[in-house]
Design a protein around this motif. Structure first.
Motif, PDB file in Angstrom:
ATOM      1  N   TYR A  10     -21.588  50.453   3.872  1.00  0.00           N
ATOM      2  CA  TYR A  10     -19.424  50.069   5.171  1.00  0.00           C
ATOM      3  C   TYR A  10     -19.227  48.769   4.542  1.00  0.00           C
ATOM      4  O   TYR A  10     -17.954  48.576   4.138  1.00  0.00           O
ATOM      5  CB  TYR A  10     -20.096  50.617   6.316  1.00  0.00           C
ATOM      6  CG  TYR A  10     -18.849  50.804   7.215  1.00  0.00           C
ATOM      7  CD1 TYR A  10     -18.265  51.995   7.437  1.00  0.00           C
ATOM      8  CD2 TYR A  10     -17.718  49.255   7.395  1.00  0.00           C
ATOM      9  CE1 TYR A  10     -16.846  51.892   7.320  1.00  0.00           C
ATOM     10  CE2 TYR A  10     -16.784  49.567   8.419  1.00  0.00           C
ATOM     11  CZ  TYR A  10     -16.476  50.681   8.826  1.00  0.00           C
ATOM     12  OH  TYR A  10     -15.244  50.906   9.179  1.00  0.00           O
ATOM     13  N   ILE A  41     -20.463  53.328   2.203  1.00  0.00           N
ATOM     14  CA  ILE A  41     -18.850  52.638   1.422  1.00  0.00           C
ATOM     15  C   ILE A  41     -17.748  53.805   1.238  1.00  0.00           C
ATOM     16  O   ILE A  41     -16.235  53.068   1.217  1.00  0.00           O
ATOM     17  CB  ILE A  41     -19.869  52.871  -0.196  1.00  0.00           C
ATOM     18  CG1 ILE A  41     -20.645  52.010  -0.991  1.00  0.00           C
ATOM     19  CG2 ILE A  41     -18.027  52.325  -1.449  1.00  0.00           C
ATOM     20  CD1 ILE A  41     -21.227  52.356  -1.975  1.00  0.00           C
ATOM     21  N   ALA A  42     -17.547  54.933   1.852  1.00  0.00           N
ATOM     22  CA  ALA A  42     -16.727  55.605   1.866  1.00  0.00           C
ATOM     23  C   ALA A  42     -15.727  55.220   3.229  1.00  0.00           C
ATOM     24  O   ALA A  42     -14.590  56.097   3.482  1.00  0.00           O
ATOM     25  CB  ALA A  42     -16.890  57.453   1.060  1.00  0.00           C
ATOM     26  N   LYS A  43     -16.137  55.160   4.002  1.00  0.00           N
ATOM     27  CA  LYS A  43     -15.979  54.661   5.465  1.00  0.00           C
ATOM     28  C   LYS A  43     -15.851  56.099   6.094  1.00  0.00           C
ATOM     29  O   LYS A  43     -15.004  55.625   6.975  1.00  0.00           O
ATOM     30  CB  LYS A  43     -15.072  53.589   5.594  1.00  0.00           C
ATOM     31  CG  LYS A  43     -14.759  52.812   4.544  1.00  0.00           C
ATOM     32  CD  LYS A  43     -15.405  51.463   4.892  1.00  0.00           C
ATOM     33  CE  LYS A  43     -15.236  49.880   4.151  1.00  0.00           C
ATOM     34  NZ  LYS A  43     -15.885  49.327   4.246  1.00  0.00           N
ATOM     35  N   MET A  44     -16.809  56.554   5.975  1.00  0.00           N
ATOM     36  CA  MET A  44     -17.054  57.836   7.017  1.00  0.00           C
ATOM     37  C   MET A  44     -17.405  57.091   8.662  1.00  0.00           C
ATOM     38  O   MET A  44     -18.006  56.544   8.331  1.00  0.00           O
ATOM     39  CB  MET A  44     -18.565  58.757   6.363  1.00  0.00           C
ATOM     40  CG  MET A  44     -18.231  60.376   6.667  1.00  0.00           C
ATOM     41  SD  MET A  44     -20.141  60.718   6.275  1.00  0.00           S
ATOM     42  CE  MET A  44     -20.442  62.260   7.940  1.00  0.00           C
ATOM     43  N   PHE A  90     -22.515  63.494  -2.882  1.00  0.00           N
ATOM     44  CA  PHE A  90     -21.577  62.959  -1.659  1.00  0.00           C
ATOM     45  C   PHE A  90     -19.861  63.094  -2.336  1.00  0.00           C
ATOM     46  O   PHE A  90     -19.164  64.255  -1.538  1.00  0.00           O
ATOM     47  CB  PHE A  90     -21.386  61.060  -1.515  1.00  0.00           C
ATOM     48  CG  PHE A  90     -20.750  60.901  -0.231  1.00  0.00           C
ATOM     49  CD1 PHE A  90     -21.218  61.047   0.714  1.00  0.00           C
ATOM     50  CD2 PHE A  90     -19.071  60.432   0.101  1.00  0.00           C
ATOM     51  CE1 PHE A  90     -20.519  61.177   2.133  1.00  0.00           C
ATOM     52  CE2 PHE A  90     -18.547  61.083   0.671  1.00  0.00           C
ATOM     53  CZ  PHE A  90     -18.952  60.731   1.921  1.00  0.00           C
ATOM     54  N   GLU A  91     -19.725  62.579  -4.149  1.00  0.00           N
ATOM     55  CA  GLU A  91     -18.938  63.096  -4.236  1.00  0.00           C
ATOM     56  C   GLU A  91     -17.729  64.611  -4.550  1.00  0.00           C
ATOM     57  O   GLU A  91     -16.814  64.863  -4.137  1.00  0.00           O
ATOM     58  CB  GLU A  91     -17.911  61.903  -5.228  1.00  0.00           C
ATOM     59  CG  GLU A  91     -17.947  60.588  -5.097  1.00  0.00           C
ATOM     60  CD  GLU A  91     -17.791  59.832  -6.417  1.00  0.00           C
ATOM     61  OE1 GLU A  91     -17.712  60.946  -7.768  1.00  0.00           O
ATOM     62  OE2 GLU A  91     -17.872  58.722  -6.891  1.00  0.00           O
ATOM     63  N   PRO A 116     -23.641  56.075  -0.008  1.00  0.00           N
ATOM     64  CA  PRO A 116     -21.995  56.637  -0.501  1.00  0.00           C
ATOM     65  C   PRO A 116     -21.336  57.051   1.002  1.00  0.00           C
ATOM     66  O   PRO A 116     -20.052  56.114   1.196  1.00  0.00           O
ATOM     67  CB  PRO A 116     -22.121  57.014  -1.350  1.00  0.00           C
ATOM     68  CG  PRO A 116     -23.590  57.995  -1.429  1.00  0.00           C
ATOM     69  CD  PRO A 116     -24.891  57.166  -0.844  1.00  0.00           C
ATOM     70  N   ALA A 117     -21.779  56.940   1.955  1.00  0.00           N
ATOM     71  CA  ALA A 117     -20.842  57.993   3.104  1.00  0.00           C
ATOM     72  C   ALA A 117     -20.373  56.447   3.668  1.00  0.00           C
ATOM     73  O   ALA A 117     -19.423  56.412   4.472  1.00  0.00           O
ATOM     74  CB  ALA A 117     -21.766  58.571   4.170  1.00  0.00           C
ATOM     75  N   GLU A 176     -24.157  58.870  -5.692  1.00  0.00           N
ATOM     76  CA  GLU A 176     -23.055  58.898  -5.137  1.00  0.00           C
ATOM     77  C   GLU A 176     -22.082  59.983  -5.829  1.00  0.00           C
ATOM     78  O   GLU A 176     -21.332  60.669  -4.769  1.00  0.00           O
ATOM     79  CB  GLU A 176     -22.282  57.684  -5.854  1.00  0.00           C
ATOM     80  CG  GLU A 176     -21.944  56.193  -4.954  1.00  0.00           C
ATOM     81  CD  GLU A 176     -21.613  54.896  -5.783  1.00  0.00           C
ATOM     82  OE1 GLU A 176     -21.970  55.599  -6.696  1.00  0.00           O
ATOM     83  OE2 GLU A 176     -20.922  54.417  -4.621  1.00  0.00           O
ATOM     84  N   ARG A 227     -21.589  48.302  -2.679  1.00  0.00           N
ATOM     85  CA  ARG A 227     -22.402  49.318  -4.009  1.00  0.00           C
ATOM     86  C   ARG A 227     -23.195  47.765  -4.049  1.00  0.00           C
ATOM     87  O   ARG A 227     -24.782  47.634  -4.503  1.00  0.00           O
ATOM     88  CB  ARG A 227     -21.698  49.597  -5.011  1.00  0.00           C
ATOM     89  CG  ARG A 227     -23.276  49.871  -6.222  1.00  0.00           C
ATOM     90  CD  ARG A 227     -22.768  51.450  -6.877  1.00  0.00           C
ATOM     91  NE  ARG A 227     -23.124  51.399  -7.904  1.00  0.00           N
ATOM     92  CZ  ARG A 227     -23.570  52.525  -8.251  1.00  0.00           C
ATOM     93  NH1 ARG A 227     -22.970  53.403  -7.340  1.00  0.00           N
ATOM     94  NH2 ARG A 227     -24.366  52.662  -9.158  1.00  0.00           N
TER      95      ARG A 227
END
Length: 206
Positions: A72, A127-130, A100-101, A124-125, A97, A76
């Motif tokens: 977050y 990084i994607a700001k989930m 997740f995508e 990735p969760a 990633e 990466r």
């Protein structure tokens, strides 16, 4: 390496429940081994099953939250540089990633039972700001059955707990299928029990 693990586990065992939580949080030893040893401690009467489950869920969840927040805030590049210290490789991040995508937020639950992506999927969760709450919910939902499963195996194996990965191997796939199927059936049942409300417009003749 095995002797190294045993030395660490012996040290952690002196900490009881805290030792289980810390062992899972630092990710130096595979969670299966930590929980297997925890099961051995239960069979030896050193700790209780419920207490071990609580400690395991807390430790396992916090370990994933650390990776989530690293993704977050650090992104990466940060994980590629420092991930090796928690046994996360660039290839692991690549696979996570892609998963997740392709599968979305729900993969945070299902991927917890699959080698390689089990820990990396948290990255990735982040990084994607989930949503942190959604991430935590899916993570806890997966960590609970995983913790119970390996603690139970450790209890059954007793002094032979060190061979838990080999013993567990034939049961992992059926275990995953049962857990995932149970979750799917629950959501299907919940959706049928509470069908979406539709608005019907009256025809006024105009």
């Amino acid at each position: 390496m095995k002797d190294f693990f045993i030395e660490i586990l012996t040290f952690l065992s002196d900490l009881g429940y805290l030792g289980i939580a810390i062992g899972l949080m630092i990710e130096v030893i595979p969670s299966e081994i930590v929980l297997g040893y925890g099961g051995f401690m239960i069979s030896s009467g050193k700790i209780s099953f419920i207490g071990a489950v609580i400690a395991g869920v807390i430790g396992g969840t916090l370990a994933q939250l650390f990776l989530y927040w690293a993704g977050y805030y650090g992104g990466r590049p940060f994980l590629e540089r420092y991930g090796k210290y928690v046994l996360i490789k660039k290839s692991h991040i690549d696979i996570a990633e892609q998963w997740f995508e392709k599968y979305g937020a729900g993969v945070i639950f299902s991927a917890r039972f699959i080698p390689v992506v089990r820990h990396a999927i948290s990255i990735p969760a982040g990084i994607a700001k989930m949503s942190a709450w959604k991430f935590t919910f899916y993570t806890v939902a997966a960590v609970i059955p995983w913790t119970i499963f390996f603690l139970y195996l450790g209890m059954v194996l007793g002094e032979n707990w060190a061979g838990i990965k080999d013993v567990a191997a034939p049961y992992i796939t059926p275990f995953i299928l049962v857990v995932v199927s149970g979750v799917v059936l629950y959501f299907v049942w919940k959706k049928r029990k509470n069908p979406p409300i539709t608005t019907v417009k009256k025809y006024n003749g105009k």
